[in-house]
Design a protein around this motif. Structure first.
Motif, PDB file in Angstrom:
ATOM      1  N   GLY A   1      37.102 -17.520 -18.570  1.00  0.00           N
ATOM      2  CA  GLY A   1      37.200 -16.664 -19.745  1.00  0.00           C
ATOM      3  C   GLY A   1      35.854 -16.339 -20.356  1.00  0.00           C
ATOM      4  N   GLN A   2      34.769 -16.587 -19.618  1.00  0.00           N
ATOM      5  CA  GLN A   2      33.424 -16.342 -20.127  1.00  0.00           C
ATOM      6  C   GLN A   2      32.720 -15.306 -19.250  1.00  0.00           C
ATOM      7  OE1 GLN A   2      31.723 -20.230 -19.760  1.00  0.00           O
ATOM      8  NE2 GLN A   2      32.716 -21.037 -21.595  1.00  0.00           N
ATOM      9  N   ASN A   3      31.659 -14.738 -19.808  1.00  0.00           N
ATOM     10  CA  ASN A   3      30.771 -13.911 -18.996  1.00  0.00           C
ATOM     11  C   ASN A   3      29.746 -14.833 -18.354  1.00  0.00           C
ATOM     12  OD1 ASN A   3      32.070 -11.576 -19.901  1.00  0.00           O
ATOM     13  ND2 ASN A   3      30.706 -11.382 -21.658  1.00  0.00           N
ATOM     14  N   ILE A   4      29.680 -14.834 -17.030  1.00  0.00           N
ATOM     15  CA  ILE A   4      28.808 -15.777 -16.348  1.00  0.00           C
ATOM     16  C   ILE A   4      27.878 -15.053 -15.380  1.00  0.00           C
ATOM     17  CG2 ILE A   4      30.490 -17.641 -16.556  1.00  0.00           C
ATOM     18  CD1 ILE A   4      31.119 -17.295 -13.588  1.00  0.00           C
ATOM     19  N   ARG A   5      26.752 -15.686 -15.121  1.00  0.00           N
ATOM     20  CA  ARG A   5      25.804 -15.217 -14.116  1.00  0.00           C
ATOM     21  C   ARG A   5      25.486 -16.403 -13.222  1.00  0.00           C
ATOM     22  NH1 ARG A   5      20.547 -15.073 -12.918  1.00  0.00           N
ATOM     23  NH2 ARG A   5      19.955 -16.320 -14.746  1.00  0.00           N
ATOM     24  N   ILE A   6      25.601 -16.230 -11.911  1.00  0.00           N
ATOM     25  CA  ILE A   6      25.496 -17.333 -10.961  1.00  0.00           C
ATOM     26  C   ILE A   6      24.441 -17.013  -9.916  1.00  0.00           C
ATOM     27  CG2 ILE A   6      26.724 -18.674  -9.204  1.00  0.00           C
ATOM     28  CD1 ILE A   6      27.764 -19.274 -11.928  1.00  0.00           C
ATOM     29  N   GLU A   7      23.621 -17.996  -9.580  1.00  0.00           N
ATOM     30  CA  GLU A   7      22.556 -17.801  -8.595  1.00  0.00           C
ATOM     31  C   GLU A   7      22.892 -18.533  -7.298  1.00  0.00           C
ATOM     32  OE1 GLU A   7      19.380 -19.361 -10.884  1.00  0.00           O
ATOM     33  OE2 GLU A   7      19.282 -17.636 -12.236  1.00  0.00           O
ATOM     34  N   HIS A   8      24.028 -18.183  -6.696  1.00  0.00           N
ATOM     35  CA  HIS A   8      24.461 -18.806  -5.446  1.00  0.00           C
ATOM     36  C   HIS A   8      24.535 -17.752  -4.351  1.00  0.00           C
ATOM     37  CE1 HIS A   8      25.283 -22.066  -8.020  1.00  0.00           C
ATOM     38  NE2 HIS A   8      26.570 -21.938  -8.173  1.00  0.00           N
ATOM     39  N   TRP A   9      24.157 -18.138  -3.143  1.00  0.00           N
ATOM     40  CA  TRP A   9      24.148 -17.247  -1.989  1.00  0.00           C
ATOM     41  C   TRP A   9      25.529 -16.670  -1.694  1.00  0.00           C
ATOM     42  CZ3 TRP A   9      20.723 -14.863   1.019  1.00  0.00           C
ATOM     43  CH2 TRP A   9      21.114 -14.417   2.291  1.00  0.00           C
ATOM     44  N   VAL A  10      26.540 -17.520  -1.626  1.00  0.00           N
ATOM     45  CA  VAL A  10      27.883 -17.048  -1.267  1.00  0.00           C
ATOM     46  C   VAL A  10      28.420 -16.112  -2.345  1.00  0.00           C
ATOM     47  CG1 VAL A  10      30.264 -17.751  -0.800  1.00  0.00           C
ATOM     48  CG2 VAL A  10      28.366 -19.070   0.155  1.00  0.00           C
ATOM     49  N   VAL A  11      28.171 -16.434  -3.604  1.00  0.00           N
ATOM     50  CA  VAL A  11      28.600 -15.556  -4.697  1.00  0.00           C
ATOM     51  C   VAL A  11      27.948 -14.184  -4.550  1.00  0.00           C
ATOM     52  CG1 VAL A  11      28.479 -15.165  -7.195  1.00  0.00           C
ATOM     53  CG2 VAL A  11      29.102 -17.419  -6.313  1.00  0.00           C
TER      54      VAL A  11
END
Length: 509
Positions: free
Chosen positions: A405-415
């Protein structure tokens, strides 16, 4: 990229097996026509596909079947049992798909089925420009072609190297156990065959959304019908005396990795600044090359903020078993030609210094173009930015996560790869919501760690199994809700946790 066991095992499925040998919901590995084959049953339907994941060679039979798909236990790639298509990254290539016949109480695996060609829907953009040739950009370009898009595709990368398998740069390749031919995601011939105009070593200076053009540093312009921003992130740089000396290196690109490897040929002692995942993986790889390694970081336990106390203590002990010396609770004060001087005055000998203290998203292009910025590029559930015709994916994208339920930013290769695939589908009007459950893996010597979900803060970490025996699950919980799961030696449980989070189950076993 590595490989599973090529030895054929199990029954000869071309000769046939009894239908009763494959229970409803079960999977079985055998072989047919000289290849390992996975057969799976779903009610009256029986499917047969190649048994080995096309990413790093994982055994699909040890994975998880979800509907008419199967997920790889190693890095969570997903394949269609009906077509063999690689439905989700990190696998980009399909597996073979075989026809199956049922007669007289037996199942027979017949010849391979030809893949079905797809056609892009009417109304697809006239052309697509992708700014960024990393995980998200490359995955988007490939997905456009897989979906039958025949318009012009241009992928622009500031790095002169081909799109590469970046996770391997801090792992096997840096350790010297993986050859360089594993590192490019594709050959130059692939992009030519797919008519993807790959422009490497090119810098985009600005975007003009109203004109639907990108402007390069040399002043040339390129129009677009749809634009994907996949500009990734850059390492945070040390701001101390000596930080620009030639033996101080960062690791982001293939060129960075080559430079570190070159330094290793004459170095004996290395200091890693930062106890991040990158920092610790680099430490393990440098130890594999025989260097003495010290790690300097301000925190008291490695990765405590991200992974908690238990896993932080385990990783420290694991690295110390392999000879790494930690200097925690300290920072680098200055760097000399042969030493790193800490904030307490201690001097650590260093022929090589590798810095891994985090990354910053490259949002400057988006910001100058007037896109909405929110500690990243703000996108909607379809990865579309605030400007018509522009999408964003990967490390720069902050999206509304339906699971938290949040706005997220992810630094993952698969993502990043899955973002690229979703953005490509949406450019073609396929209305695909970004419901990615974040996943990453980290490798420390012979110990892989898998992590699914997203937990910035938690109330407690419930540990089951034994970290010492490398057979454990760590559940990051807030109240009764499971936010994320980290596993050691429990690949199937990692997949089951991913599925439970997808299904919105509050508590994951």
């Amino acid at each position: 990229m590595g490989g599973g066991d090529s030895k054929l095992a199990g029954p000869d499925l071309a000769v046939g097996i009894g239908i009763g040998e494959l229970a409803d919901g079960a999977m079985l590995v055998g072989h047919a026509h000289g290849e390992a084959v996975l057969v799976a049953r779903r009610g009256r339907e029986v499917f047969a596909i190649g048994a080995t994941c096309t990413h790093y060679g994982g055994p699909l039979a040890e994975g998880l079947r979800v509907g008419d798909t199967v997920r790889c236990p190693w890095h969570h790639a997903c394949f269609s049992l009906r077509t063999g298509e690689a439905v989700r990254a990190p696998a980009l290539n399909p597996v073979a798909c075989f026809d199956v016949e049922q007669r007289e109480g037996k199942l027979y695996v017949l010849g391979k089925r030809a893949p079905e060609a797809k056609r892009a829907p009417a109304g697809a953009p006239e052309s697509v420009v992708i700014v960024g040739a990393g995980a998200a950009g490359n995955a988007a370009a490939e997905m456009l072609r897989r979906e039958g898009y025949s318009g012009k595709v241009t992928m622009v990368g500031a790095d002169p190297a081909l799109p590469c398998d970046r996770p391997n740069l801090s792992k096997d390749y840096l350790a010297g156990t993986a050859p360089e031919e594993w590192i490019p995601l594709r050959s130059p011939d692939f992009y030519e065959a797919q008519t993807i105009d790959l422009r490497l070593g090119a810098q985009v200076e600005r975007i003009e959304p109203e004109a639907r053009q990108v402007v390069f540093a040399d002043g040339t312009r390129l129009g677009y019908g749809a634009l994907l921003l996949a500009t990734g992130a850059e390492p945070v740089r040390l701001q101390i005396p000596g930080a620009t000396l030639p033996h101080v290196r960062y690791l982001r690109s293939l060129g960075d990795c080559r430079a570190i490897i070159s330094r290793c040929e004459h170095a004996k002692k290395a200091v890693v600044v930062g106890a991040s995942f990158i920092g610790l993986e680099v430490a393990a790889s440098l130890r594999a090359r025989g260097l003495e390694v010290a790690v300097v970081a301000p925190e008291n336990k490695p990765l405590e903020r991200i992974m908690g106390t238990e896993l932080g203590d385990f990783l420290r002990a694991l690295h110390e078993e392999h000879g790494v010396v930690f200097h925690l609770g300290h920072t680098a004060h200055r760097i000399d030609e042969k030493a790193v001087i800490l904030d307490d005055g201690a001097s650590l000998d260093a022929d090589l210094v590798v810095v891994g203290i985090g990354v910053r998203p490259n949002v400057e292009l988006a910001e100058r173009a007037g896109l909405m910025i929110e500690r990243g590029v703000r996108v909607d559930a379809y990865l579309k930015t605030s400007s018509p015709g522009i999408w964003a994916a990967g490390d720069i994208a902050r999206w509304p996560d339906p699971h938290t339920g949040q706005n997220i930013r992810i630094e993952h290769w698969v993502v990043a790869e899955r973002h690229g695939q979703i953005a490509a589908l949406n450019m073609l009007g396929r209305a695909t919501v970004c419901d990615v459950v974040p996943f990453f893996w980290s490798q420390h010597y012979d110990v892989p760690i898998a992590y699914v979900g997203h937990a910035e803060r938690w109330d407690r970490i419930d540990v089951s199994g034994s970290l010492a025996q490398r057979d454990a699950t760590l559940a990051f919980r807030a109240g009764d809700k499971t936010l994320a799961i980290a596993t050691l030696g429990r690949d199937l449980q990692s997949l089951e946790a991913e599925r439970a989070i997808e299904m919105g189950k509050g508590t994951v076993p």
